[in-house]
Design an enzyme around this catalytic site. Structure first.
Site, PDB file in Angstrom:
ATOM      1  N   ASP A  31       0.837  -1.205   0.000  1.00  0.00           N
ATOM      2  CA  ASP A  31       0.000   0.000   0.000  1.00  0.00           C
ATOM      3  C   ASP A  31       0.868   1.250   0.000  1.00  0.00           C
ATOM      4  OD1 ASP A  31      -2.085  -1.718   0.137  1.00  0.00           O
ATOM      5  OD2 ASP A  31      -2.738  -1.181   2.148  1.00  0.00           O
ATOM      6  N   PHE A  34       2.303   1.958  -3.414  1.00  0.00           N
ATOM      7  CA  PHE A  34       1.237   2.465  -4.288  1.00  0.00           C
ATOM      8  C   PHE A  34       0.946   3.927  -3.963  1.00  0.00           C
ATOM      9  CE2 PHE A  34      -3.076   3.321  -5.601  1.00  0.00           C
ATOM     10  CZ  PHE A  34      -3.213   2.649  -6.813  1.00  0.00           C
ATOM     11  N   ASP A  35       0.830   4.225  -2.661  1.00  0.00           N
ATOM     12  CA  ASP A  35       0.516   5.598  -2.246  1.00  0.00           C
ATOM     13  C   ASP A  35       1.612   6.576  -2.662  1.00  0.00           C
ATOM     14  OD1 ASP A  35      -1.824   4.712  -1.158  1.00  0.00           O
ATOM     15  OD2 ASP A  35      -1.092   4.641   0.902  1.00  0.00           O
ATOM     16  N   SER A  80     -35.913  -5.186 -17.494  1.00  0.00           N
ATOM     17  CA  SER A  80     -36.053  -5.955 -16.266  1.00  0.00           C
ATOM     18  C   SER A  80     -35.949  -7.434 -16.626  1.00  0.00           C
ATOM     19  CB  SER A  80     -37.408  -5.685 -15.607  1.00  0.00           C
ATOM     20  OG  SER A  80     -37.552  -4.319 -15.303  1.00  0.00           O
ATOM     21  N   LEU A  81     -35.957  -8.297 -15.612  1.00  0.00           N
ATOM     22  CA  LEU A  81     -35.958  -9.737 -15.833  1.00  0.00           C
ATOM     23  C   LEU A  81     -37.254 -10.324 -15.305  1.00  0.00           C
ATOM     24  CD1 LEU A  81     -32.350 -10.782 -14.719  1.00  0.00           C
ATOM     25  CD2 LEU A  81     -33.255 -10.851 -17.043  1.00  0.00           C
ATOM     26  N   GLU A 111     -25.524 -17.339 -13.613  1.00  0.00           N
ATOM     27  CA  GLU A 111     -24.776 -16.356 -12.833  1.00  0.00           C
ATOM     28  C   GLU A 111     -25.522 -16.057 -11.538  1.00  0.00           C
ATOM     29  OE1 GLU A 111     -23.356 -12.899 -15.395  1.00  0.00           O
ATOM     30  OE2 GLU A 111     -24.750 -13.928 -16.739  1.00  0.00           O
ATOM     31  N   LYS A 113     -27.259 -13.754  -8.898  1.00  0.00           N
ATOM     32  CA  LYS A 113     -27.994 -12.489  -9.020  1.00  0.00           C
ATOM     33  C   LYS A 113     -27.564 -11.584  -7.870  1.00  0.00           C
ATOM     34  CE  LYS A 113     -32.632 -10.613  -9.681  1.00  0.00           C
ATOM     35  NZ  LYS A 113     -32.535  -9.571  -8.646  1.00  0.00           N
ATOM     36  N   ASP A 115     -27.308  -8.474  -5.417  1.00  0.00           N
ATOM     37  CA  ASP A 115     -28.312  -7.574  -4.860  1.00  0.00           C
ATOM     38  C   ASP A 115     -27.693  -6.193  -4.651  1.00  0.00           C
ATOM     39  OD1 ASP A 115     -30.795  -6.901  -4.037  1.00  0.00           O
ATOM     40  OD2 ASP A 115     -30.645  -7.775  -2.042  1.00  0.00           O
ATOM     41  N   ARG A 134     -29.644   2.729 -13.804  1.00  0.00           N
ATOM     42  CA  ARG A 134     -30.685   2.090 -14.608  1.00  0.00           C
ATOM     43  C   ARG A 134     -31.899   3.004 -14.786  1.00  0.00           C
ATOM     44  NH1 ARG A 134     -35.428  -0.371 -14.286  1.00  0.00           N
ATOM     45  NH2 ARG A 134     -35.858  -1.989 -15.821  1.00  0.00           N
ATOM     46  N   GLU A 171     -23.524  -4.554 -11.542  1.00  0.00           N
ATOM     47  CA  GLU A 171     -24.214  -4.217 -10.309  1.00  0.00           C
ATOM     48  C   GLU A 171     -23.216  -3.583  -9.355  1.00  0.00           C
ATOM     49  OE1 GLU A 171     -28.300  -4.828  -8.978  1.00  0.00           O
ATOM     50  OE2 GLU A 171     -27.258  -5.174 -10.863  1.00  0.00           O
ATOM     51  N   TYR A 223     -21.894  -8.051 -15.469  1.00  0.00           N
ATOM     52  CA  TYR A 223     -22.632  -9.215 -15.953  1.00  0.00           C
ATOM     53  C   TYR A 223     -22.976  -9.146 -17.443  1.00  0.00           C
ATOM     54  CZ  TYR A 223     -26.648  -6.112 -14.987  1.00  0.00           C
ATOM     55  OH  TYR A 223     -27.519  -5.054 -14.939  1.00  0.00           O
ATOM     56  N   LYS A 286     -29.322 -17.407 -18.512  1.00  0.00           N
ATOM     57  CA  LYS A 286     -29.395 -16.792 -19.841  1.00  0.00           C
ATOM     58  C   LYS A 286     -29.079 -17.833 -20.908  1.00  0.00           C
ATOM     59  CE  LYS A 286     -27.569 -12.464 -17.926  1.00  0.00           C
ATOM     60  NZ  LYS A 286     -26.401 -11.573 -17.859  1.00  0.00           N
ATOM     61  N   LYS A 310     -35.543 -16.680  -8.145  1.00  0.00           N
ATOM     62  CA  LYS A 310     -35.418 -15.971  -6.871  1.00  0.00           C
ATOM     63  C   LYS A 310     -35.517 -16.959  -5.712  1.00  0.00           C
ATOM     64  CE  LYS A 310     -35.410 -11.961  -6.490  1.00  0.00           C
ATOM     65  NZ  LYS A 310     -36.409 -10.900  -6.686  1.00  0.00           N
ATOM     66  N   CYS A 404     -40.115  13.805  22.816  1.00  0.00           N
ATOM     67  CA  CYS A 404     -39.218  12.737  23.273  1.00  0.00           C
ATOM     68  C   CYS A 404     -39.927  11.869  24.314  1.00  0.00           C
ATOM     69  CB  CYS A 404     -37.956  13.351  23.868  1.00  0.00           C
ATOM     70  SG  CYS A 404     -36.834  12.123  24.590  1.00  0.00           S
ATOM     71  N   CYS A 407     -37.928  12.662  27.860  1.00  0.00           N
ATOM     72  CA  CYS A 407     -37.846  13.975  28.520  1.00  0.00           C
ATOM     73  C   CYS A 407     -38.911  14.955  28.028  1.00  0.00           C
ATOM     74  CB  CYS A 407     -36.454  14.572  28.346  1.00  0.00           C
ATOM     75  SG  CYS A 407     -36.104  15.089  26.646  1.00  0.00           S
ATOM     76  N   CYS A 422     -34.061  14.169  19.471  1.00  0.00           N
ATOM     77  CA  CYS A 422     -34.368  14.927  20.672  1.00  0.00           C
ATOM     78  C   CYS A 422     -33.223  15.917  20.886  1.00  0.00           C
ATOM     79  CB  CYS A 422     -34.492  14.006  21.889  1.00  0.00           C
ATOM     80  SG  CYS A 422     -34.554  14.912  23.452  1.00  0.00           S
ATOM     81  N   CYS A 428     -31.700  14.949  28.665  1.00  0.00           N
ATOM     82  CA  CYS A 428     -32.445  13.732  28.322  1.00  0.00           C
ATOM     83  C   CYS A 428     -31.714  12.516  28.892  1.00  0.00           C
ATOM     84  CB  CYS A 428     -32.574  13.622  26.804  1.00  0.00           C
ATOM     85  SG  CYS A 428     -33.588  12.238  26.254  1.00  0.00           S
TER      86      CYS A 428
END
Length: 669
Positions: A31, A34-35, A80-81, A111, A113, A115, A134, A171, A223, A286, A310, A404, A407, A422, A428
């Protein structure tokens, strides 16, 4: 060397190392190296602004602010799928495909899916020119500046035979470990955690300050690759090409010769998907042959040649009795659903967070409703809907509280924020108790003999009203309290006295300044050295410190401007709490471990774990929380976990003992 050539060489080298680190997970340099290379490039670009390149590696740190996101039409619609939930659905889908292709049974690409948030990224002559969300499928928002900060998105394509114009679709996801770290950091500074990785990833793309996006551990998993002239024969071949060009394409994708193999793939990942580093909610199937895809075409909303299977999240229904409200130590109000106890994913669930007023309104939840509950990411219980068929007509909408619950102060909600707060910071009870509990916590002052329940007991008996009051307690005051004896009272007083030895950076974290977590506190302490120097700093000066943005700077200034806080800090000084760095703490500190990352695991004899970590940091090294390709050494004691040992061996990371660590300290850099 010509300056233009020097810049070109540096950029190419950094692009290469970025790809090896973030895509292949096989870094070739540290690192630190690289820096240093990046810093050299930044200096040369500053000195030669006429040679600027919008796709330079220096652009990944962000800094540009987008006040509004331009709407851009997609060159090709993002469809969409269609979804399926059973093998019968898949077999019916296959029958339609075989019939349309003239009784030809195709092979498939399977593949995971992912999220996350869908993105379309366009390259011209190998350079990234635009990234668009999208949106509605026909048009989306231009988020190019934010996408450039994501390390797994190449700014300049590598390899040969690069199409003149190329569009990739993928994604944007937030790995589970990164999501958990972000939430831990939020909880640490008293903020409300994010609800799930998907929404957090999606929301990140619309942040106005790209520097904030750069700090989030987002990834782009590709994908689809679309090139003019369709130079590929199959979808799987296009994925292989995407890898060659520098994109991160998950290796789990597989060709299935038949629907039977597709189902085997689905069943395998149903058992193993929770082992993945990111959330997945299904499988995308697919038709692999691109010529067949063209023949099959599209319906009004989805391709005929693809379908999503799904997985069913484990879900139960139960009765919501009441909604109560919790007050956090920063004053944030969190509504909580109190449920009939129900078994879900192996645990009994009695409560679920409702997050905020907007979430309650969106779901139209009412007390007495039968609600559907599932575990978000298989961890956090969440209410996903209401069984309206069981709702009694007399049930009334929830009226979110305006004062609240502790209080009775009038709640506030700042523009652009979802949470109510609050404002009664010093009056409080849950806020006062929460701040003291944070002050005594393990990563802060770590006061032995004093726990959260005892803090609440001390407050209830009017013995403490802020954390400075702890230093005025006596054993005689504590002994009469419930479950307290002479010995436990003495241990508590001794623990408070010992906390005066805690170093400044941990004291600064313990103060509970909003947005100042453990890491930020350490950076501020090392930069300013004393509490007085920090207290007198302005916004501009604070934002020059590494990782300190305007939000943190404003919070720090607000904290020290408060008269009550000033009084508390002056009292802490009088009691002898460390409010400046003791330069003599380690006169033998060096930079011998500069650029090296260590993970500490096991039980040690020469050092304690904390002493070992401090020795690493005192000598310029970095302590990592988990083993990854970035780790240079694992310092292993007895009883090191077998999973960590296995991971270190697989990644080829050096495993050293305490004695070998001492030898390492004695070597020259």
């Amino acid at each position: 060397m010509d300056i233009t050539q020097k810049l070109s060489d540096l950029r190419s080298e950094l692009h290469k190392h970025n790809y090896k680190y973030y895509v292949l997970d096989k870094p070739e340099i540290s690192d630190f190296e690289f820096d240093m290379m990046l810093k050299e490039l930044q200096t040369l670009e500053d000195q030669n602004p006429e040679l600027a390149d919008p796709n330079s590696p220096t652009q990944r740190v962000g800094g540009q602010v987008t006040k509004s996101f331009t709407t851009v039409a997609h060159a090709r619609r993002m469809y969409s799928l269609d979804n399926s939930y059973s093998t019968e659905d898949l077999l019916d889908w296959e029958k339609r495909i075989v019939k349309s292709l003239g009784d030809v049974a195709p092979e498939y690409t399977c593949e995971l899916k992912y999220d996350g948030a869908s993105i379309s990224i366009t390259y011209e002559n190998g350079k990234l020119v635009r990234a668009v969300t999208r949106g509605d499928g026909f048009q989306g928002d231009d988020v190019t500046t934010n996408i450039k900060t994501i390390k797994s998105v190449p700014l300049q394509l590598s390899g040969s035979d690069i199409p003149d114009r190329l569009e990739v679709r993928g994604e944007i996801i937030l790995p589970i470990s990164g999501f958990q770290k972000m939430n831990a950091d939020l909880i640490e500074i008293g903020e409300v955690p994010y609800s799930n990785p998907r929404n957090t990833a999606s929301g990140s793309l619309k942040l106005q300050d790209s520097a904030l996006v750069a700090k989030r551990p987002l990834e782009c998993l590709v994908y689809t690759l679309i090139a003019d002239g369709s130079p590929f024969a199959s979808h799987f071949e296009s994925l292989e090409k995407a890898r060659q060009l520098g994109f991160k394409v998950p290796s789990e994708a597989k060709i299935a010769k038949s629907m039977g193999e597709v189902i085997d793939f689905i069943q395998y990942w149903d058992r193993h998907r929770h082992e993945l580093p990111y959330e997945t909610d299904g499988i995308v199937i697919k038709v692999n042959n691109l010529h067949f895809q063209d023949e099959l075409g599209y319906t009004a909303k989805a391709p005929r040649w693809a379908i999503a299977f799904k997985y069913k999240a484990e879900q139960v229904s139960t009765k919501l009795h009441t909604i109560t409200y919790q007050v956090g130590r920063t004053g944030a109000i969190t509504p909580v659903a109190n449920l009939d106890p129900v078994l879900l994913a192996g645990t009994i669930v009695k409560r679920a967070s409702l997050h905020n007023a907007d979430q309650i309104a969106k779901l139209d939840i009412r007390e007495g409703d039968e609600v559907f509950v599932e575990k978000g990411g298989e961890i956090i219980p969440k209410i996903i809907g209401v069984d309206f068929s069981k709702r009694h007509p007399d049930m009334t909408p929830v009226a979110y509280i305006t004062t609240c619950p502790e209080c009775q102060s009038e709640l506030i909600r700042k523009e652009g924020e979802a949470q109510h707060y609050c404002p009664n910071y010093y009056g409080c009870p849950p806020q006062i108790i929460g701040r003291i509990q944070h002050y005594i916590s393990r990563k802060a002052m770590d006061i032995e003999g004093l726990g959260g329940e005892t803090v609440a007991l001390l407050f209830a008996n009017n013995l403490v009203k802020d954390y400075a009051d702890l230093y005025e307690l006596t054993a005689d005051q504590i002994i009469p309290l419930e479950r307290m004896a002479k010995k436990s009272a003495e241990n508590l007083i001794n623990g408070i006295e010992k906390s005066k030895e805690v170093p400044f950076e941990r004291v600064l974290f313990a103060l509970g300044i909003r947005y100042v977590g453990e890491t930020v506190a350490k950076k501020l302490a090392k930069h300013y050295k004393t509490i007085d120097a920090l207290a007198s700093a302005g916004v501009h000066e604070l934002t020059t410190v590494d990782e300190i943005g305007e939000r943190i700077a404003t919070s720090v200034i607000s904290f020290f401007a408060n008269a009550d806080n000033q009084t508390i800090i002056n009292r802490l000084k009088q009691y002898g709490v460390q409010l400046e760095i003791r330069e003599s703490e380690n006169p033998n500190a060096t930079n011998i471990l500069q650029g090296k990352t260590f993970v500490v695991s096991g039980v040690f004899t020469i050092y304690s774990r904390d002493e070992l970590k401090k020795a690493i940091e005192d000598n310029g090294g970095k302590v990592g929380s988990s083993i990854s390709a970035k780790t240079d050494y694992v310092v292993a004691g007895e009883n090191m976990g077998p999973a960590k040992l296995d991971k270190a061996n697989k990644l080829g990371i050096a495993i050293i003992s305490e004695s070998e660590f001492n030898i390492l300290l004695q070597e020259n850099p």
